[in-house]
Write a protein that holds these residues in place. Sequence first.
Motif, PDB file in Angstrom:
ATOM      1  N   ASP A  88       8.760   5.671 -68.316  1.00 58.74           N
ATOM      2  CA  ASP A  88       8.541   6.524 -69.403  1.00 58.74           C
ATOM      3  C   ASP A  88       9.757   7.262 -69.621  1.00 58.74           C
ATOM      4  O   ASP A  88       9.853   7.893 -70.942  1.00 58.74           O
ATOM      5  CB  ASP A  88       7.488   7.257 -69.185  1.00 58.74           C
ATOM      6  N   ALA A  89      10.547   7.500 -68.854  1.00 54.63           N
ATOM      7  CA  ALA A  89      11.971   8.149 -68.948  1.00 54.63           C
ATOM      8  C   ALA A  89      12.761   7.525 -70.061  1.00 54.63           C
ATOM      9  O   ALA A  89      13.933   8.193 -70.589  1.00 54.63           O
ATOM     10  CB  ALA A  89      12.750   8.449 -67.718  1.00 54.63           C
ATOM     11  N   PHE A  90      12.689   6.214 -70.261  1.00 56.27           N
ATOM     12  CA  PHE A  90      13.486   5.447 -70.968  1.00 56.27           C
ATOM     13  C   PHE A  90      13.040   5.159 -72.564  1.00 56.27           C
ATOM     14  O   PHE A  90      13.478   4.268 -73.257  1.00 56.27           O
ATOM     15  CB  PHE A  90      13.623   4.227 -70.462  1.00 56.27           C
ATOM     16  N   LEU A  91      11.783   6.017 -72.994  1.00 59.38           N
ATOM     17  CA  LEU A  91      11.200   5.677 -74.089  1.00 59.38           C
ATOM     18  C   LEU A  91      12.224   5.506 -75.433  1.00 59.38           C
ATOM     19  O   LEU A  91      11.566   4.463 -75.961  1.00 59.38           O
ATOM     20  CB  LEU A  91      10.206   7.093 -74.434  1.00 59.38           C
ATOM     21  N   ASP A  92      13.208   6.160 -75.621  1.00 65.67           N
ATOM     22  CA  ASP A  92      13.893   5.844 -76.780  1.00 65.67           C
ATOM     23  C   ASP A  92      15.239   5.224 -76.516  1.00 65.67           C
ATOM     24  O   ASP A  92      16.146   5.425 -77.458  1.00 65.67           O
ATOM     25  CB  ASP A  92      14.247   7.511 -77.691  1.00 65.67           C
ATOM     26  N   GLN A  93      15.256   4.617 -75.606  1.00 59.87           N
ATOM     27  CA  GLN A  93      16.489   3.912 -75.222  1.00 59.87           C
ATOM     28  C   GLN A  93      16.390   2.585 -75.651  1.00 59.87           C
ATOM     29  O   GLN A  93      15.538   2.021 -75.944  1.00 59.87           O
ATOM     30  CB  GLN A  93      16.470   3.558 -73.612  1.00 59.87           C
ATOM     31  N   GLU A  94      17.683   1.874 -75.978  1.00 62.36           N
ATOM     32  CA  GLU A  94      17.743   0.730 -76.512  1.00 62.36           C
ATOM     33  C   GLU A  94      17.909  -0.485 -75.495  1.00 62.36           C
ATOM     34  O   GLU A  94      18.450  -0.096 -74.581  1.00 62.36           O
ATOM     35  CB  GLU A  94      19.159   0.745 -77.515  1.00 62.36           C
ATOM     36  N   PRO A  95      17.456  -1.609 -75.961  1.00 63.67           N
ATOM     37  CA  PRO A  95      17.039  -2.566 -74.716  1.00 63.67           C
ATOM     38  C   PRO A  95      18.301  -2.819 -74.008  1.00 63.67           C
ATOM     39  O   PRO A  95      18.456  -3.346 -72.673  1.00 63.67           O
ATOM     40  CB  PRO A  95      16.633  -3.821 -75.423  1.00 63.67           C
ATOM     41  N   HIS A  96      19.638  -2.866 -74.587  1.00 67.68           N
ATOM     42  CA  HIS A  96      20.671  -3.559 -74.162  1.00 67.68           C
ATOM     43  C   HIS A  96      21.398  -2.465 -72.908  1.00 67.68           C
ATOM     44  O   HIS A  96      22.157  -2.751 -72.488  1.00 67.68           O
ATOM     45  CB  HIS A  96      21.893  -3.608 -75.032  1.00 67.68           C
ATOM     46  N   HIS A  97      20.855  -1.314 -73.049  1.00 67.29           N
ATOM     47  CA  HIS A  97      21.212  -0.261 -71.894  1.00 67.29           C
ATOM     48  C   HIS A  97      20.335  -0.409 -70.647  1.00 67.29           C
ATOM     49  O   HIS A  97      20.632   0.098 -69.662  1.00 67.29           O
ATOM     50  CB  HIS A  97      20.919   1.063 -72.450  1.00 67.29           C
ATOM     51  N   LEU A  98      19.296  -1.518 -70.505  1.00 65.43           N
ATOM     52  CA  LEU A  98      18.633  -1.579 -69.621  1.00 65.43           C
ATOM     53  C   LEU A  98      18.987  -2.759 -68.679  1.00 65.43           C
ATOM     54  O   LEU A  98      19.709  -3.885 -69.074  1.00 65.43           O
ATOM     55  CB  LEU A  98      17.077  -1.916 -70.006  1.00 65.43           C
ATOM     56  N   SER A  99      18.739  -2.655 -67.418  1.00 63.65           N
ATOM     57  CA  SER A  99      19.018  -3.894 -66.391  1.00 63.65           C
ATOM     58  C   SER A  99      17.813  -4.966 -66.616  1.00 63.65           C
ATOM     59  O   SER A  99      16.904  -4.758 -67.272  1.00 63.65           O
ATOM     60  CB  SER A  99      18.991  -3.335 -65.140  1.00 63.65           C
ATOM     61  N   GLY A 100      17.922  -6.148 -66.345  1.00 64.91           N
ATOM     62  CA  GLY A 100      17.135  -7.093 -66.254  1.00 64.91           C
ATOM     63  C   GLY A 100      15.666  -6.684 -65.824  1.00 64.91           C
ATOM     64  O   GLY A 100      14.744  -6.947 -66.306  1.00 64.91           O
ATOM     65  N   GLY A 101      15.853  -5.917 -64.389  1.00 67.36           N
ATOM     66  CA  GLY A 101      14.485  -5.561 -63.767  1.00 67.36           C
ATOM     67  C   GLY A 101      13.876  -4.806 -64.737  1.00 67.36           C
ATOM     68  O   GLY A 101      12.790  -4.737 -64.871  1.00 67.36           O
ATOM     69  N   GLN A 102      14.565  -3.698 -65.323  1.00 64.46           N
ATOM     70  CA  GLN A 102      14.099  -2.551 -66.338  1.00 64.46           C
ATOM     71  C   GLN A 102      13.285  -3.378 -67.398  1.00 64.46           C
ATOM     72  O   GLN A 102      12.246  -2.965 -67.871  1.00 64.46           O
ATOM     73  CB  GLN A 102      15.082  -1.732 -66.443  1.00 64.46           C
ATOM     74  N   LYS A 103      14.088  -4.402 -67.969  1.00 60.95           N
ATOM     75  CA  LYS A 103      13.498  -5.251 -69.179  1.00 60.95           C
ATOM     76  C   LYS A 103      12.304  -5.529 -68.805  1.00 60.95           C
ATOM     77  O   LYS A 103      11.447  -5.686 -69.782  1.00 60.95           O
ATOM     78  CB  LYS A 103      14.682  -6.098 -69.671  1.00 60.95           C
ATOM     79  N   GLN A 104      12.193  -6.313 -67.658  1.00 58.15           N
ATOM     80  CA  GLN A 104      10.964  -6.881 -67.285  1.00 58.15           C
ATOM     81  C   GLN A 104       9.716  -5.908 -67.156  1.00 58.15           C
ATOM     82  O   GLN A 104       8.665  -6.197 -67.354  1.00 58.15           O
ATOM     83  CB  GLN A 104      11.044  -7.697 -65.985  1.00 58.15           C
ATOM     84  N   ARG A 105       9.959  -4.793 -66.635  1.00 60.30           N
ATOM     85  CA  ARG A 105       9.315  -3.954 -66.404  1.00 60.30           C
ATOM     86  C   ARG A 105       8.438  -3.356 -67.900  1.00 60.30           C
ATOM     87  O   ARG A 105       7.471  -3.016 -68.033  1.00 60.30           O
ATOM     88  CB  ARG A 105       9.731  -2.789 -65.582  1.00 60.30           C
ATOM     89  N   VAL A 106       9.411  -3.260 -68.733  1.00 56.76           N
ATOM     90  CA  VAL A 106       9.065  -3.052 -70.125  1.00 56.76           C
ATOM     91  C   VAL A 106       8.106  -3.982 -70.584  1.00 56.76           C
ATOM     92  O   VAL A 106       7.162  -3.544 -71.309  1.00 56.76           O
ATOM     93  CB  VAL A 106      10.349  -2.525 -71.119  1.00 56.76           C
ATOM     94  N   ALA A 107       8.645  -5.348 -70.568  1.00 59.58           N
ATOM     95  CA  ALA A 107       7.826  -6.451 -71.027  1.00 59.58           C
ATOM     96  C   ALA A 107       6.205  -6.392 -70.202  1.00 59.58           C
ATOM     97  O   ALA A 107       5.319  -6.467 -70.726  1.00 59.58           O
ATOM     98  CB  ALA A 107       8.300  -7.733 -70.421  1.00 59.58           C
ATOM     99  N   ILE A 108       6.310  -5.846 -69.227  1.00 56.42           N
ATOM    100  CA  ILE A 108       5.018  -5.652 -68.432  1.00 56.42           C
ATOM    101  C   ILE A 108       4.133  -4.399 -68.892  1.00 56.42           C
ATOM    102  O   ILE A 108       3.084  -4.762 -69.380  1.00 56.42           O
ATOM    103  CB  ILE A 108       5.136  -5.666 -66.773  1.00 56.42           C
ATOM    104  N   ALA A 109       4.899  -3.551 -69.369  1.00 54.55           N
ATOM    105  CA  ALA A 109       4.356  -2.540 -70.051  1.00 54.55           C
ATOM    106  C   ALA A 109       3.630  -2.737 -71.272  1.00 54.55           C
ATOM    107  O   ALA A 109       2.495  -2.524 -71.895  1.00 54.55           O
ATOM    108  CB  ALA A 109       5.253  -1.177 -70.197  1.00 54.55           C
ATOM    109  N   GLY A 110       4.474  -3.690 -72.261  1.00 52.62           N
ATOM    110  CA  GLY A 110       3.892  -4.180 -73.462  1.00 52.62           C
ATOM    111  C   GLY A 110       2.800  -4.877 -73.087  1.00 52.62           C
ATOM    112  O   GLY A 110       1.659  -4.943 -74.264  1.00 52.62           O
ATOM    113  N   VAL A 111       2.511  -5.759 -71.997  1.00 49.40           N
ATOM    114  CA  VAL A 111       1.172  -6.385 -71.871  1.00 49.40           C
ATOM    115  C   VAL A 111       0.147  -5.461 -71.385  1.00 49.40           C
ATOM    116  O   VAL A 111      -0.965  -5.704 -71.845  1.00 49.40           O
ATOM    117  CB  VAL A 111       1.482  -7.320 -70.490  1.00 49.40           C
ATOM    118  N   LEU A 112       0.678  -4.531 -70.356  1.00 53.28           N
ATOM    119  CA  LEU A 112      -0.649  -3.578 -70.143  1.00 53.28           C
ATOM    120  C   LEU A 112      -1.078  -2.785 -71.137  1.00 53.28           C
ATOM    121  O   LEU A 112      -2.254  -2.491 -71.178  1.00 53.28           O
ATOM    122  CB  LEU A 112       0.143  -2.503 -69.068  1.00 53.28           C
ATOM    123  N   ALA A 113      -0.328  -2.489 -72.164  1.00 56.00           N
ATOM    124  CA  ALA A 113      -0.796  -1.493 -73.331  1.00 56.00           C
ATOM    125  C   ALA A 113      -2.068  -2.124 -74.076  1.00 56.00           C
ATOM    126  O   ALA A 113      -2.742  -1.845 -74.665  1.00 56.00           O
ATOM    127  CB  ALA A 113       0.354  -1.251 -74.114  1.00 56.00           C
TER     128      ALA A 113
END
Lengths: 290, 279
Positions: free
Chosen positions: B131-156
Amino acid sequence: MRITLEDVEYRYSVNTPFEHLALHDVNMTIEPGTYTAVIGHTGSGKSTLLQHLNVLLRPTKGRVIIGERTIRAQKKKEKNLKSIRQKVGIVFQFPEHQLFEETVEKDICFGPMNFGVPEAKAKELARIALKQVGLEQEILKKSPFDLSGGQMRRVAIAGVIAMEPDVLVLDEPTAGLDPRGRKEIMDMFYQLHKDRGISTILVTHSMEDAARYADDIIIMHKGTVYQKGKPEEIFSKPDQLLELGLDVPDTVRFQLMLQREMGIRFARPSLSLEDLVADIKEAMERGNRL
Amino acid sequence: MGKKLVSLDHVVFNYEGSDSHAINDVSFDIYEGEWLAIVGHNGSGKSTLAKLLNGLHFASSGVITINGSELTQATVWEARRKIGMVFQNPDNQFVGTTVEDDVAFGLENNGIQQDIMAERVKRALMKVKMDAFLDQEPHHLSGGQKQRVAIAGVLALQPDIIILDEATSMLDPRGREEVLETVRELKEENVLTVVSITHDLEEAAKADRIIVMNKGQVHREGSPIEIFRLEDELIELGLDIPFSVKLSKALQKTGLDLKNDHLTEEELVKELCELHSKM
């Protein structure tokens, strides 16, 4: 062929707001015929480092000496890099993403022909390389895109081997493969290293592979060489690795747990399952008579 | 075991132009609240199975039932709401320009109201601790963080089941642990049923149940203890067994009197300590 890096620095996007220091004060020598593992967590500079080994990147300070050639930080464009790129082959992560030709044979021949090898000779090299990576000759005429993921990976690797490099740089070559595929590919590279005396530089997250195959291990941390040593030296200080956010081999991790829970000490890190079994057995037989 | 969420009944699937079955007469059930690991070597059919489960492919014959209704071209959209997928490559599944947009994407597609959407996005990101990364762009994220965002997209989308299709295989060890820890927590809060398609035997060891695929068929099915007891059979299939099991067997061969199967290193250390104190 020897590769030496002297005081190498690399900055991305110099003179822009995105300028970023990726490497600094890197000094190392890769001796001919050695096997070196480079470890370090994501962002430690491993990938930037490996792109210097065949001049995909040029240092912004310092120099890189590749065989007879010296690459310096300078504005002038470096010429005739082909010979370096032929001698130093890089297998990138997920190399199968770079397959593009109509047939496996054409894809493997692309590299050697690009470096001036005549077609007939390139085809012969392709056949040899294909055998080396454990694939049948029948697939030469197939489209690389009709192959399974594991086969595609091998074809891509064959394309690098067919250039007959003196140095092979491997960036996580087994990521995404199943356990057997992983072992087969790693054993194959080791065999090439032994048979042809190819210097091998393995960038990996697998401490097991680093311990099993490498003569030397280089730890990259925050853009520079943090430590270099034999696997026994590197893994005899496991706490240091864990502090850097790196793993230790399963065997060493298990030793640490036993030391803590059992109150015993192991004299040396066990780098294979066989060693660990022998060391535990000995510790158990010593029992409480310490 | 919980109630049956999904069942596969004699499912067969052929890829176009291929005369062999990629999936050959597969039947099994997925139960509510379980963590099911599907393992198998490259090309064993496990990813094809995942694609059949959320209607990216349709069975050539046989029936897949999801929550009581048969999966067909007509019910596929309903099924996809119930089954969320996280794929292998973190860079191939980021569609938004910011983390928030990315998680909102699926909700927008489903025509969810703006205010409900904002709330759900936030809650999903909190669950995966992004949630701290709400307005971040994807290329600033690590692979693990990107996958967690993907999981959030699914959870939503509030699915019943999440399928991880080798979702950690491109990540470094730290990223892998991040993602698995996230999914484990979600599962413990009873939010999810997890189907994890993986080569990572250490991960499979922590599942409730394992299905071993080979040549498009269910080769074995059982608890991690039952499956890892197969040892050599797994290795013949191109798989491996967890380090603790391997070490325990090797120690037993040297004559050490260890009794249990050890699925975790902690268990093995404990038994060695007990044995040591008796010596």
